[in-house]
Every structure is written in structure tokens, then in C-alpha cells.
Design an enzyme around this catalytic site. Sequence first.
Site, PDB file in Angstrom:
ATOM      1  N   PRO A  69       0.822  -1.218   0.000  1.00  0.00           N
ATOM      2  CG  PRO A  69      -0.054  -1.093   2.147  1.00  0.00           C
ATOM      3  CD  PRO A  69       0.615  -2.028   1.199  1.00  0.00           C
ATOM      4  CG  ASP A 180       4.066  -3.609  11.821  1.00  0.00           C
ATOM      5  OD1 ASP A 180       4.206  -4.570  12.587  1.00  0.00           O
ATOM      6  OD2 ASP A 180       3.799  -3.730  10.614  1.00  0.00           O
TER       7      ASP A 180
END
Length: 486
Positions: A69, A180
Site C-alpha cells: 500500500p 509495527d
Amino acid sequence: MGSGCSNLSRCCLTSDHNKPVPDLQDVENEGSSDLDVPAFREYTIEQLRIATSGFAVENIVSEHGEKAPNVVYKGKLENQKRIAVKRFNRSAWPDARQFLEEAKNVGQLRNLRLANLLGCCCEGDERLLIAEYMPNETLAKHLFHWDSQPLKWAMRLRVALYIAQALEYCTSKGRALYHDLNAYRVVFDDDGNPRLSCFGMMKNSRDGKSYSTNLAFCPPEYLKTGRVTPESVMYSFGTLLLDLLSGKHIPPSHALDLIRDRNLQMLTDSCLEGQFSNDEGTELVRLASRCLQYEPRERPNSKSLVSSLTPLQQDAEAPSHVLLGVPHDASDLPLTPLGEACLRMDLTVIHEILERINYKDDEGSATELSFQMWTNQMQETLSSKKNGDLAFRHKDFRTAIDCYTQFIDAGAVLSPTMFARRSLSYLACEMPQEALNDAMQAQVISPVWHIASYLQAAALFALGSDNEAQAALKEGFALETKTTAK
């Protein structure tokens, strides 16, 4: 070396002496004035388009490529500074002001444990981040997809310490949140030192998720609230320790079951046999277990991690590039004839090689030229190309420059080979800046053409920019190796 031109003298290589691993105090005191990192700034989309050769597919360095993305590209600015450019999805960060404010805050961080954020771009619906480029791949590559050798135990311990130091630095600057944290966020610089990517300091979008990995690796509290806390980062650090220990991406729940059953052999990378003692392995497992506690308040903080990991370090005096097994400078590379010629500034050999390959690397150019042979208005332009090629063959470099310039200015066709030939002609006529410009233009047209990188190296050596020249030489070698491997 030709009509009116003199030979360029060989440029001497300089290489840094091996430096010991900086201790914690050095890292904590590291200020922006001590780092060779420019201040954060805004870039235009056009500057980044040029730097990445039009966001060429060949320049994508994201593990997931075009399907990701948010895609990361490698690029090069006009001043030869190599950069990594993260281009967000069009729907990400709809509020330009919020994106700019967040990027500027992250851009204030400067530390040798970070791949620092150099700038951003916010034009129309484009949102991009620009960071220092780290040429020696990600931790995921070296742990999970290694080619020649597995990651050494000493380097795994160094990764753990350096990333803990990075998190401690960010915490001290009021930026304790990291989104993350995983093996893809750890990257290796020119010297082989592990660094934490600054891209994780920002979410993938303003309203998007903080975690893109499998939910099995997310902190339990994140699954409930969808929010990242400093304790969540410590949980992710625990999963990173498991990666380093096992050489695999093991879900924390499975790893904790193995730990409870005292089945540490199943948890340890078999490639590490004989490299560490049971006590060392047990200590790292203990630390990972503390980070993976279900209750956030029971996890250690970053300062505690640094204190625990510092005494575990091995081979502290060994340079990181040695532990990582990557070449440090041009002298470490098994250079091909063209690379050797550029390193020695042997323009005669470079000329012979360019003559030998002729125009075979110009995709589509030969077809276009043969078609244009049929049009009357192109005859004069084509004559300038022929005359340029004839002059180049006979080392009449000033004439070659004039003829190639006439052809290029006519806008007939974009030929990387012609820019390469004119680049060498400029070098022979002691015009290294013009040579560099042409070599960079050849790379814009053909991003993975090793000849362009090698000629940039030769021009940079002539300009006295040895560090940048060595980087271009390494890039040329990497591209040439990929080409010959096909």
C-alpha cells in the site's frame, strides 16, 4: 588521449579506518551537530520524481514491491545524496497539515541508531517521506532469506542492543511510540551497522492501522483497543528478539509455549550451533519473555533493555561490516574489468568497453533510429550521431562532444549509451562535472544500467568525492552482478 584533451590522473582511494563500536554514552550524547545529516526540509514531487527516475519499478526496495500500500523507492538527489522515498497510498493522510506536522516532529530526531528522516513532500494528494538510504538490506533479508551465510550470533546481539538504544533515544526525545516494529524495520547502513527505520515513527496513515503484520504478532492490548502504547513497542521488541534467536518469524504464543516447556532447542536457530553458551541463550529468552508479558505494566522499558543487553555483547571491537559479511569499500569488492578501470581512472579501458558494447544496451533506441532514417528532416540529425560515433571511436573527444550535443539537443531519441559516451568524452577533456551530469542522465533513462553507475563513480573520483564515488562503484558492481546472473 585525443584531439585537444589530456589524460586524467588517477584519483587515489581513501578508506576509513575501522572504528570501534560506540558505547552507550556516545549514543546518548549524539546530537545533530555530530552527524553528517542535513536538516529536515520539504521536497517537491518533481525533485523526487527525478531522484527516483520517475518512480521507476526498478527502484522499488519495498519487500512487497508494487503491491504494497505504501511503496519505498531508492533514489539519488542532485548532490549525490542517496535517499529512500516512502510514497503513501493516495487515500492516506487526507489532512495535509497533520501529515506535515507529524513528519516535521519525526524529522527533528537525529541519531546514529536511526535511519534519519531527511524530509517530506506534501503536494496535492501526494504524501511522501524521505530518509537516509541504507544499502545493506533489512534484518528480515539477513535472517530469513540469506544467500551466502546466516547472521552471526555477535551481530544478532548487536542488532538487539542498537535497536534498544534507538528506542531509548526516541523515548528521551518524547517519541516513545513506534508502529509495527519488526525485522523489516531494521536496516543496515554503509558500514553494516543496524539502524531503526524512521518510517515506523509514523502510522501508515492518519486513521490507518499501526500494525501491518499478521495479527498473531500484535500486542494483546492492541487487539482490544487498536492503540499503540510504549508498552506495545516493548512487546514488539520481544518478537524481534525471538526472530534473532530462532532465525524464523515464530508467533509469540507458540514461542511462549516452547519456553514454558523448556524446549529451547526448538526455539534456537540451528545455524548458530556452537556460537553461544546456554547461559547467553537463556538470558536472551528470559528478556524476550519479559517483553512478551500479557500485562503491559510487567514489561521492561527501553532503558532496562539497554542495561540488560549491553553486558551480553560479543566481539565488540569487530566492525559491523565484518560481522554482517558485506563489502565495506571498493577495495573489498571483486571488481569486474569496468569497475577496475573506473577505480583506476583508466579512461583507455573504459573507452574500449564502451566501444565494444556499442548501442546494444539501448532498449528500443535502435528501432526508433532506423525508422527515422526514412524521414528527410532527420538526415542532418542522424549525420551528427554518425559523426559523433566516428569521432568517439578515434578518440577525438571534443568533436564527439559537439556532435552528440547536436543530436541530443535535437530531441530525436533518449539514448543512455550516447550520454555515457559523451560522459567519457567530458572526462577525457577534464570536465568531470559535465561527465557526472551525463552519467546521471543515463541512469534516469535506464535506472538499472550498471554502466551509468560506474561512470558516475569515475566522475566523482575526478571531482574528489571519494566516498560518493565508492558508493557508486558498489552500486555499479551490484547492478552488473544482477545483470550477469540472469
